[in-house]
Design a protein around this motif. Structure first.
Motif, PDB file in Angstrom:
ATOM      1  N   CYS A 153       0.932  -1.281   0.033  1.00 51.20           N
ATOM      2  CA  CYS A 153      -0.204   0.069   0.040  1.00 51.20           C
ATOM      3  C   CYS A 153       0.945   1.292   0.053  1.00 51.20           C
ATOM      4  O   CYS A 153       1.892   1.315   0.103  1.00 51.20           O
ATOM      5  CB  CYS A 153      -0.957   0.084   1.231  1.00 51.20           C
ATOM      6  SG  CYS A 153      -0.125  -0.396   2.612  1.00 51.20           S
ATOM      7  N   SER A 154       0.242   2.544  -0.284  1.00 58.04           N
ATOM      8  CA  SER A 154       0.934   3.672  -0.476  1.00 58.04           C
ATOM      9  C   SER A 154       1.834   3.984   0.796  1.00 58.04           C
ATOM     10  O   SER A 154       2.845   4.337   0.631  1.00 58.04           O
ATOM     11  CB  SER A 154       0.032   4.660  -0.443  1.00 58.04           C
ATOM     12  OG  SER A 154      -0.765   4.594  -1.650  1.00 58.04           O
ATOM     13  N   ALA A 155       1.262   3.690   2.163  1.00 57.24           N
ATOM     14  CA  ALA A 155       2.060   4.212   3.337  1.00 57.24           C
ATOM     15  C   ALA A 155       3.225   3.407   3.390  1.00 57.24           C
ATOM     16  O   ALA A 155       4.451   4.120   3.698  1.00 57.24           O
ATOM     17  CB  ALA A 155       1.327   3.815   4.450  1.00 57.24           C
ATOM     18  N   GLU A 156       3.290   2.079   3.160  1.00 60.42           N
ATOM     19  CA  GLU A 156       4.694   1.338   3.110  1.00 60.42           C
ATOM     20  C   GLU A 156       5.602   1.860   2.103  1.00 60.42           C
ATOM     21  O   GLU A 156       6.834   1.924   2.278  1.00 60.42           O
ATOM     22  CB  GLU A 156       4.063  -0.079   3.210  1.00 60.42           C
ATOM     23  CG  GLU A 156       5.433  -0.980   3.078  1.00 60.42           C
ATOM     24  CD  GLU A 156       4.898  -2.621   3.503  1.00 60.42           C
ATOM     25  OE1 GLU A 156       5.846  -3.233   3.294  1.00 60.42           O
ATOM     26  OE2 GLU A 156       3.857  -2.587   4.128  1.00 60.42           O
ATOM     27  N   ILE A 157       4.900   2.038   0.716  1.00 64.67           N
ATOM     28  CA  ILE A 157       5.816   2.456  -0.255  1.00 64.67           C
ATOM     29  C   ILE A 157       6.305   3.864  -0.022  1.00 64.67           C
ATOM     30  O   ILE A 157       7.654   3.805   0.121  1.00 64.67           O
ATOM     31  CB  ILE A 157       5.068   2.377  -1.529  1.00 64.67           C
ATOM     32  CG1 ILE A 157       4.695   0.884  -1.970  1.00 64.67           C
ATOM     33  CG2 ILE A 157       5.974   2.891  -2.523  1.00 64.67           C
ATOM     34  CD1 ILE A 157       3.638   0.705  -3.101  1.00 64.67           C
ATOM     35  N   ILE A 158       5.631   4.866   0.493  1.00 63.13           N
ATOM     36  CA  ILE A 158       6.088   6.086   0.654  1.00 63.13           C
ATOM     37  C   ILE A 158       6.967   6.157   1.818  1.00 63.13           C
ATOM     38  O   ILE A 158       8.288   6.794   1.720  1.00 63.13           O
ATOM     39  CB  ILE A 158       4.918   6.993   0.695  1.00 63.13           C
ATOM     40  CG1 ILE A 158       4.304   7.188  -0.581  1.00 63.13           C
ATOM     41  CG2 ILE A 158       5.502   8.399   1.327  1.00 63.13           C
ATOM     42  CD1 ILE A 158       2.856   7.830  -0.465  1.00 63.13           C
ATOM     43  N   GLY A 159       6.753   5.615   2.838  1.00 67.83           N
ATOM     44  CA  GLY A 159       7.675   5.573   4.019  1.00 67.83           C
ATOM     45  C   GLY A 159       8.997   4.784   3.781  1.00 67.83           C
ATOM     46  O   GLY A 159       9.755   5.320   4.241  1.00 67.83           O
ATOM     47  N   GLY A 160       8.856   3.781   2.955  1.00 71.53           N
ATOM     48  CA  GLY A 160      10.071   3.105   2.564  1.00 71.53           C
ATOM     49  C   GLY A 160      11.347   3.786   1.776  1.00 71.53           C
ATOM     50  O   GLY A 160      12.233   3.949   1.727  1.00 71.53           O
ATOM     51  N   VAL A 161      10.615   4.739   0.863  1.00 70.72           N
ATOM     52  CA  VAL A 161      11.335   5.424   0.024  1.00 70.72           C
ATOM     53  C   VAL A 161      11.835   6.745   1.011  1.00 70.72           C
ATOM     54  O   VAL A 161      12.943   7.140   0.892  1.00 70.72           O
ATOM     55  CB  VAL A 161      10.527   6.258  -1.069  1.00 70.72           C
ATOM     56  CG1 VAL A 161      11.152   7.295  -1.708  1.00 70.72           C
ATOM     57  CG2 VAL A 161       9.973   5.187  -2.187  1.00 70.72           C
ATOM     58  N   ILE A 162      10.929   7.272   1.595  1.00 73.29           N
ATOM     59  CA  ILE A 162      11.527   8.379   2.815  1.00 73.29           C
ATOM     60  C   ILE A 162      12.771   7.764   3.489  1.00 73.29           C
ATOM     61  O   ILE A 162      13.717   8.705   3.853  1.00 73.29           O
ATOM     62  CB  ILE A 162      10.295   8.826   3.493  1.00 73.29           C
ATOM     63  CG1 ILE A 162       9.325   9.802   2.698  1.00 73.29           C
ATOM     64  CG2 ILE A 162      11.031   9.699   4.713  1.00 73.29           C
ATOM     65  CD1 ILE A 162       8.071  10.245   3.340  1.00 73.29           C
ATOM     66  N   GLU A 163      12.673   6.834   3.957  1.00 75.36           N
ATOM     67  CA  GLU A 163      13.531   6.244   4.924  1.00 75.36           C
ATOM     68  C   GLU A 163      14.852   5.667   4.325  1.00 75.36           C
ATOM     69  O   GLU A 163      15.954   5.258   5.056  1.00 75.36           O
ATOM     70  CB  GLU A 163      13.022   4.825   5.715  1.00 75.36           C
ATOM     71  CG  GLU A 163      11.790   5.580   6.805  1.00 75.36           C
ATOM     72  CD  GLU A 163      12.387   6.642   7.974  1.00 75.36           C
ATOM     73  OE1 GLU A 163      13.635   6.498   8.438  1.00 75.36           O
ATOM     74  OE2 GLU A 163      11.706   7.729   8.034  1.00 75.36           O
ATOM     75  N   GLY A 164      14.834   5.514   2.900  1.00 75.37           N
ATOM     76  CA  GLY A 164      15.942   5.221   2.239  1.00 75.37           C
ATOM     77  C   GLY A 164      15.786   3.463   1.990  1.00 75.37           C
ATOM     78  O   GLY A 164      16.807   2.849   1.407  1.00 75.37           O
ATOM     79  N   ASP A 165      14.973   2.782   2.245  1.00 77.32           N
ATOM     80  CA  ASP A 165      14.889   1.343   2.159  1.00 77.32           C
ATOM     81  C   ASP A 165      14.691   1.241   0.401  1.00 77.32           C
ATOM     82  O   ASP A 165      15.031   0.132   0.022  1.00 77.32           O
ATOM     83  CB  ASP A 165      13.493   0.953   2.811  1.00 77.32           C
ATOM     84  CG  ASP A 165      13.796   0.715   4.225  1.00 77.32           C
ATOM     85  OD1 ASP A 165      14.989   0.858   4.857  1.00 77.32           O
ATOM     86  OD2 ASP A 165      12.753   0.844   5.077  1.00 77.32           O
ATOM     87  N   TYR A 166      13.795   1.914  -0.031  1.00 77.23           N
ATOM     88  CA  TYR A 166      13.587   1.900  -1.507  1.00 77.23           C
ATOM     89  C   TYR A 166      14.074   3.495  -1.796  1.00 77.23           C
ATOM     90  O   TYR A 166      14.018   4.350  -1.230  1.00 77.23           O
ATOM     91  CB  TYR A 166      12.152   1.897  -1.895  1.00 77.23           C
ATOM     92  CG  TYR A 166      11.610   0.836  -1.056  1.00 77.23           C
ATOM     93  CD1 TYR A 166      11.945  -0.500  -1.130  1.00 77.23           C
ATOM     94  CD2 TYR A 166      10.188   1.274  -0.802  1.00 77.23           C
ATOM     95  CE1 TYR A 166      11.212  -1.504  -0.353  1.00 77.23           C
ATOM     96  CE2 TYR A 166       9.481   0.156   0.124  1.00 77.23           C
ATOM     97  CZ  TYR A 166       9.964  -1.110   0.210  1.00 77.23           C
ATOM     98  OH  TYR A 166       9.425  -2.089   1.106  1.00 77.23           O
ATOM     99  N   LEU A 167      14.820   3.471  -3.230  1.00 74.04           N
ATOM    100  CA  LEU A 167      15.380   4.828  -3.794  1.00 74.04           C
ATOM    101  C   LEU A 167      14.162   5.194  -4.561  1.00 74.04           C
ATOM    102  O   LEU A 167      13.886   6.440  -4.716  1.00 74.04           O
ATOM    103  CB  LEU A 167      16.707   4.374  -4.581  1.00 74.04           C
ATOM    104  CG  LEU A 167      17.733   3.928  -3.707  1.00 74.04           C
ATOM    105  CD1 LEU A 167      18.987   3.659  -4.790  1.00 74.04           C
ATOM    106  CD2 LEU A 167      18.134   4.902  -2.562  1.00 74.04           C
ATOM    107  N   ILE A 168      13.511   4.410  -5.345  1.00 70.91           N
ATOM    108  CA  ILE A 168      12.353   4.851  -6.406  1.00 70.91           C
ATOM    109  C   ILE A 168      11.321   3.927  -6.165  1.00 70.91           C
ATOM    110  O   ILE A 168      11.527   2.811  -5.622  1.00 70.91           O
ATOM    111  CB  ILE A 168      12.791   4.742  -7.772  1.00 70.91           C
ATOM    112  CG1 ILE A 168      14.076   5.621  -7.825  1.00 70.91           C
ATOM    113  CG2 ILE A 168      11.740   5.153  -8.769  1.00 70.91           C
ATOM    114  CD1 ILE A 168      14.549   5.574  -9.226  1.00 70.91           C
TER     115      ILE A 168
END
Length: 345
Positions: free
Chosen positions: A212-227
């Motif tokens: 979901c959106s929260a997990e994806i966006i939060g992961g990008v902000i924290e650097g777990d994902y770059l894009i």
């Protein structure tokens, strides 16, 4: 304050699971409407409150659901003849078209709904109320400006090298967990010459599919994902407004634009529910939703590009029977099987 908890873990049971509930309006209201929606409470609450300011004596019991669970519950209610909700709003608009096609919605005609453009309504039973682009998001601190992907071709180029530092650091929706994610991916498969290449590249580089959106966006902000790819722009912009680490791009090759669909479950309509729908499609309702980024008309995105230049590349999802292709069981099964092969890791 915008919450990152845009979606919650579902119960292990196969039964539809409500994510959150909140009551708006006076406790002694003469009329309480039950709203069931996939829209996060924090995002839609200002619009609900703005409507209630115009409707003395009305309260709204707000139920937040995942799209697949909301669809399953609505089908059950329809099949049994129950009218458990007064209005349903979902981002999984292909599922909403199916509900209308199965005679689960009541008709509502008013000057406000008659003014809705033809591509955003169907049979006086379904209405598109928002304008939300599907975007790419990235971590501004970790993705150099000259590597920000402005198109799907750019994203492929970033992932092409065998030693790409973006391998395993790109995320997107899990289409089995998210009805919206399924819809975005299905539309990509019909619209984009890059779809096959993206699937192959996601598989080869270990892209992450999540709920979901929260997990994806939060992961990008924290650097777990770059894009992250195909993220709902309204949620991304709400977070970016308070966290400068999140960058946003509307892909310049084309940008899918979603209009969340609203329907009034049949067979009858409470006048107050019709008034709520009228408000949502009115100028006042659009202004209220625009404050929460649910109505997007362009503007500068966080990549530094002018999204208004991308208007010709915007591809709105029309509310029409053509979306039934996406809920056809045989088509969905084949598509999900292909997706599973990609994300088997």
């Amino acid at each position: 304050m915008i919450r990152f908890a845009l979606c919650f873990l579902l119960f292990a049971s196969a039964a539809p699971a409500q994510e959150a509930v909140q009551r708006f309006g006076p406790e002694d209201a003469a009329v309480t409407l039950r709203l069931r929606t996939t829209t996060d409470i924090a995002i839609f609450a200002p619009t609900v409150e703005a409507f209630l300011d115009t409707a003395p004596g009305v309260a709204i019991l707000y139920e937040q659901w995942g799209s697949n669970d909301l669809y399953a519950l609505s089908r059950e209610d329809c099949a049994s003849g129950r009218k458990a909700a007064d209005i349903i709003i979902s981002s999984a608009v292909h599922q909403m078209v199916k509900l209308v096609n199965d005679r689960c919605a009541a008709s509502w005609r008013s000057p406000a709904t008659q003014a809705v453009p033809s591509g955003l309504k169907w049979r006086d039973e379904l209405w598109g109320i928002t304008r939300e682009p599907a975007v790419m998001v990235y971590n501004r601190a970790l993705v150099p400006p000259d590597e920000v992907p402005l198109t799907r071709f750019d994203l492929l180029d970033l992932l092409r090298p065998q030693d790409s530092r973006y391998a395993g650091r790109v995320a997107t929706y899990d289409i089995e967990a998210s009805g919206l994610g399924f819809l975005f991916a299905f539309i990509d498969s019909q619209e984009a010459s890059t779809f096959g290449a993206l699937m192959e590249t996601f598989a080869r580089t270990g892209a992450i599919a999540t709920c979901c959106s929260a997990e994806i966006i939060g992961g990008v902000i924290e650097g777990d994902y770059l894009i992250a790819y195909n993220v709902l722009g309204s949620y991304a912009r709400s977070v970016a407004a308070i966290d400068s680490r999140l960058g946003i791009v509307e892909p310049r090759d084309y940008t899918v634009v979603l209009s969340r669909a609203a329907m009034l479950p049949g067979p009858d309509v409470r006048p107050e529910a019709g008034a709520f729908l009228d408000y949502l499609v009115s100028t006042e309702g659009k202004i209220a939703m625009a404050r929460s980024f649910l109505i997007s008309g362009g503007g500068e995105d966080e990549s530094g590009s002018d999204a208004s230049d991308n208007e010709t590349a915007r591809r709105p999802i029309r509310l029409s029977p053509s979306l039934l292709v996406a809920v056809d069981q045989a088509n969905a099964t084949r598509f999900i099987r292909r997706w599973r092969e990609v994300f088997a890791q």
